[in-house]
Design a protein around this motif. Structure first.
Motif, PDB file in Angstrom:
ATOM      1  N   PHE A 126      21.611  12.057  55.849  1.00  0.00           N
ATOM      2  CA  PHE A 126      22.190  11.519  54.626  1.00  0.00           C
ATOM      3  C   PHE A 126      21.471  12.033  53.383  1.00  0.00           C
ATOM      4  CE2 PHE A 126      22.536   8.109  51.415  1.00  0.00           C
ATOM      5  CZ  PHE A 126      23.901   8.186  51.198  1.00  0.00           C
ATOM      6  N   VAL A 127      20.147  12.013  53.410  1.00  0.00           N
ATOM      7  CA  VAL A 127      19.372  12.497  52.261  1.00  0.00           C
ATOM      8  C   VAL A 127      19.628  13.987  52.031  1.00  0.00           C
ATOM      9  CG1 VAL A 127      17.019  12.929  51.433  1.00  0.00           C
ATOM     10  CG2 VAL A 127      17.619  10.700  52.382  1.00  0.00           C
ATOM     11  N   ARG A 128      19.736  14.755  53.112  1.00  0.00           N
ATOM     12  CA  ARG A 128      20.026  16.179  52.997  1.00  0.00           C
ATOM     13  C   ARG A 128      21.393  16.401  52.338  1.00  0.00           C
ATOM     14  NH1 ARG A 128      20.103  17.828  58.233  1.00  0.00           N
ATOM     15  NH2 ARG A 128      17.850  17.682  58.255  1.00  0.00           N
ATOM     16  N   ALA A 129      22.400  15.625  52.763  1.00  0.00           N
ATOM     17  CA  ALA A 129      23.739  15.765  52.188  1.00  0.00           C
ATOM     18  C   ALA A 129      23.742  15.424  50.699  1.00  0.00           C
ATOM     19  CB  ALA A 129      24.734  14.874  52.937  1.00  0.00           C
ATOM     20  N   VAL A 130      23.059  14.348  50.329  1.00  0.00           N
ATOM     21  CA  VAL A 130      23.004  13.950  48.923  1.00  0.00           C
ATOM     22  C   VAL A 130      22.260  15.000  48.101  1.00  0.00           C
ATOM     23  CG1 VAL A 130      22.078  12.236  47.325  1.00  0.00           C
ATOM     24  CG2 VAL A 130      23.259  11.493  49.388  1.00  0.00           C
ATOM     25  N   ALA A 131      21.160  15.511  48.635  1.00  0.00           N
ATOM     26  CA  ALA A 131      20.389  16.521  47.895  1.00  0.00           C
ATOM     27  C   ALA A 131      21.184  17.804  47.714  1.00  0.00           C
ATOM     28  CB  ALA A 131      19.083  16.812  48.630  1.00  0.00           C
ATOM     29  N   LEU A 132      21.878  18.260  48.761  1.00  0.00           N
ATOM     30  CA  LEU A 132      22.679  19.481  48.640  1.00  0.00           C
ATOM     31  C   LEU A 132      23.814  19.307  47.634  1.00  0.00           C
ATOM     32  CD1 LEU A 132      22.882  20.711  52.338  1.00  0.00           C
ATOM     33  CD2 LEU A 132      21.701  21.805  50.432  1.00  0.00           C
ATOM     34  N   GLU A 133      24.447  18.155  47.638  1.00  0.00           N
ATOM     35  CA  GLU A 133      25.535  17.928  46.691  1.00  0.00           C
ATOM     36  C   GLU A 133      25.002  17.787  45.261  1.00  0.00           C
ATOM     37  OE1 GLU A 133      28.607  18.519  47.331  1.00  0.00           O
ATOM     38  OE2 GLU A 133      27.971  18.918  49.366  1.00  0.00           O
ATOM     39  N   ALA A 134      23.809  17.224  45.100  1.00  0.00           N
ATOM     40  CA  ALA A 134      23.207  17.143  43.762  1.00  0.00           C
ATOM     41  C   ALA A 134      22.884  18.546  43.240  1.00  0.00           C
ATOM     42  CB  ALA A 134      21.954  16.285  43.798  1.00  0.00           C
ATOM     43  N   LEU A 135      22.361  19.410  44.110  1.00  0.00           N
ATOM     44  CA  LEU A 135      22.091  20.788  43.699  1.00  0.00           C
ATOM     45  C   LEU A 135      23.387  21.529  43.373  1.00  0.00           C
ATOM     46  CD1 LEU A 135      19.309  21.798  46.231  1.00  0.00           C
ATOM     47  CD2 LEU A 135      19.070  21.520  43.766  1.00  0.00           C
ATOM     48  N   SER A 136      24.401  21.317  44.182  1.00  0.00           N
ATOM     49  CA  SER A 136      25.690  21.963  43.940  1.00  0.00           C
ATOM     50  C   SER A 136      26.291  21.482  42.621  1.00  0.00           C
ATOM     51  CB  SER A 136      26.640  21.668  45.094  1.00  0.00           C
ATOM     52  OG  SER A 136      27.915  22.161  44.816  1.00  0.00           O
ATOM     53  N   LEU A 137      26.198  20.191  42.364  1.00  0.00           N
ATOM     54  CA  LEU A 137      26.726  19.645  41.117  1.00  0.00           C
ATOM     55  C   LEU A 137      25.981  20.189  39.913  1.00  0.00           C
ATOM     56  CD1 LEU A 137      28.658  17.654  39.747  1.00  0.00           C
ATOM     57  CD2 LEU A 137      26.861  15.926  39.991  1.00  0.00           C
ATOM     58  N   SER A 138      24.655  20.315  40.007  1.00  0.00           N
ATOM     59  CA  SER A 138      23.895  20.858  38.871  1.00  0.00           C
ATOM     60  C   SER A 138      24.231  22.327  38.640  1.00  0.00           C
ATOM     61  CB  SER A 138      22.398  20.659  39.082  1.00  0.00           C
ATOM     62  OG  SER A 138      21.970  21.364  40.223  1.00  0.00           O
ATOM     63  N   ALA A 139      24.475  23.078  39.716  1.00  0.00           N
ATOM     64  CA  ALA A 139      24.884  24.473  39.558  1.00  0.00           C
ATOM     65  C   ALA A 139      26.258  24.569  38.907  1.00  0.00           C
ATOM     66  CB  ALA A 139      24.896  25.174  40.915  1.00  0.00           C
ATOM     67  N   GLN A 140      27.170  23.678  39.288  1.00  0.00           N
ATOM     68  CA  GLN A 140      28.501  23.668  38.676  1.00  0.00           C
ATOM     69  C   GLN A 140      28.424  23.319  37.194  1.00  0.00           C
ATOM     70  OE1 GLN A 140      31.571  24.355  39.946  1.00  0.00           O
ATOM     71  NE2 GLN A 140      30.602  25.055  41.819  1.00  0.00           N
ATOM     72  N   VAL A 141      27.596  22.335  36.850  1.00  0.00           N
ATOM     73  CA  VAL A 141      27.436  21.950  35.440  1.00  0.00           C
ATOM     74  C   VAL A 141      26.866  23.118  34.645  1.00  0.00           C
ATOM     75  CG1 VAL A 141      26.109  20.459  33.884  1.00  0.00           C
ATOM     76  CG2 VAL A 141      27.276  19.481  35.867  1.00  0.00           C
ATOM     77  N   ALA A 142      25.882  23.808  35.190  1.00  0.00           N
ATOM     78  CA  ALA A 142      25.295  24.951  34.498  1.00  0.00           C
ATOM     79  C   ALA A 142      26.324  26.057  34.301  1.00  0.00           C
ATOM     80  CB  ALA A 142      24.093  25.481  35.277  1.00  0.00           C
ATOM     81  N   MET A 143      27.127  26.328  35.331  1.00  0.00           N
ATOM     82  CA  MET A 143      28.137  27.374  35.227  1.00  0.00           C
ATOM     83  C   MET A 143      29.196  27.028  34.196  1.00  0.00           C
ATOM     84  SD  MET A 143      30.689  28.879  38.137  1.00  0.00           S
ATOM     85  CE  MET A 143      31.667  27.381  38.172  1.00  0.00           C
ATOM     86  N   HIS A 144      29.673  25.786  34.221  1.00  0.00           N
ATOM     87  CA  HIS A 144      30.728  25.409  33.272  1.00  0.00           C
ATOM     88  C   HIS A 144      30.192  25.336  31.840  1.00  0.00           C
ATOM     89  CE1 HIS A 144      33.903  24.931  36.131  1.00  0.00           C
ATOM     90  NE2 HIS A 144      33.146  24.140  36.887  1.00  0.00           N
ATOM     91  N   SER A 145      28.952  24.916  31.660  1.00  0.00           N
ATOM     92  CA  SER A 145      28.404  24.899  30.306  1.00  0.00           C
ATOM     93  C   SER A 145      28.211  26.329  29.789  1.00  0.00           C
ATOM     94  CB  SER A 145      27.093  24.108  30.249  1.00  0.00           C
ATOM     95  OG  SER A 145      26.165  24.639  31.145  1.00  0.00           O
ATOM     96  N   GLN A 146      27.854  27.265  30.660  1.00  0.00           N
ATOM     97  CA  GLN A 146      27.757  28.659  30.252  1.00  0.00           C
ATOM     98  C   GLN A 146      29.125  29.178  29.828  1.00  0.00           C
ATOM     99  OE1 GLN A 146      26.638  31.359  33.342  1.00  0.00           O
ATOM    100  NE2 GLN A 146      26.768  33.145  32.037  1.00  0.00           N
ATOM    101  N   LEU A 147      30.163  28.851  30.586  1.00  0.00           N
ATOM    102  CA  LEU A 147      31.516  29.298  30.229  1.00  0.00           C
ATOM    103  C   LEU A 147      31.957  28.715  28.895  1.00  0.00           C
ATOM    104  CD1 LEU A 147      33.338  29.093  33.676  1.00  0.00           C
ATOM    105  CD2 LEU A 147      32.678  31.151  32.425  1.00  0.00           C
ATOM    106  N   LEU A 148      31.612  27.457  28.651  1.00  0.00           N
ATOM    107  CA  LEU A 148      31.979  26.852  27.374  1.00  0.00           C
ATOM    108  C   LEU A 148      31.216  27.481  26.208  1.00  0.00           C
ATOM    109  CD1 LEU A 148      32.189  23.067  28.286  1.00  0.00           C
ATOM    110  CD2 LEU A 148      34.043  24.566  27.586  1.00  0.00           C
ATOM    111  N   LEU A 149      29.952  27.813  26.435  1.00  0.00           N
ATOM    112  CA  LEU A 149      29.172  28.430  25.365  1.00  0.00           C
ATOM    113  C   LEU A 149      29.615  29.848  25.068  1.00  0.00           C
ATOM    114  CD1 LEU A 149      25.608  27.138  26.287  1.00  0.00           C
ATOM    115  CD2 LEU A 149      27.038  26.429  24.349  1.00  0.00           C
TER     116      LEU A 149
END
Length: 151
Positions: A126-149
């Motif tokens: 469970f902790v592994r799944a939550v950590a992987l999804e948190a990393l994936s979400l932060s990567a998505q946020v970084a990518m979308h903020s780069q596209l917006l900028l």
């Protein structure tokens, strides 16, 4: 006679624009606009072999028959397809981790009569799944903020 062998498709689609006026218009183009609401990354479809005997009416009729044969297979794969859609993927992965967290102690108890190791393994999944999804979400946020900028 027409034979179509197994087809394996992987869809990686990132929408650019959504025309919400067309999406709510109610015509056939509205569905394509609704599909543009979220990215489709790593969606895998497996369509089985289709054999058409006595296919009359040309290529158009053959395509309609193949589509009708594949429709039940697509319906069976719908939960897998929806779990791979970007907004639902984290929820599906965390849900699967939670399921493993509950299943692991039960399996361990059935095998050895002890629960502690199963609890540890389940919590780890469970902790592994939550950590992987948190990393994936932060990567998505970084990518979308780069596209917006960049715009």
């Amino acid at each position: 006679r027409c034979e179509v062998t197994d087809v394996h498709l992987t869809i990686d689609y990132k929408p650019k624009r959504v025309d919400l006026a067309r999406a709510w218009a109610g015509d056939g183009a509205g569905l394509s606009q609704l599909l543009n609401l979220c990215p489709w990354e790593g969606v895998t479809l497996r369509l089985g072999r289709v054999v058409l005997d006595n296919a009359e009416g040309g290529a158009g009729a053959a395509l309609v028959a193949v589509g009708a044969a594949w429709r039940p297979q697509l319906a069976e794969q719908l939960p897998t397809i929806l779990a791979a859609v970007q907004p639902l993927r984290p929820l599906a992965a965390i849900g699967q981790g939670a399921r493993r967290m509950v299943e692991a102690p039960v399996r361990q108890y059935q095998r050895e009569g002890r629960v502690a190791r199963g609890l540890r393994q389940g919590a780890s999944c469970f902790v592994r799944a939550v950590a992987l999804e948190a990393l994936s979400l932060s990567a998505q946020v970084a990518m979308h903020s780069q596209l917006l900028l960049e715009q």
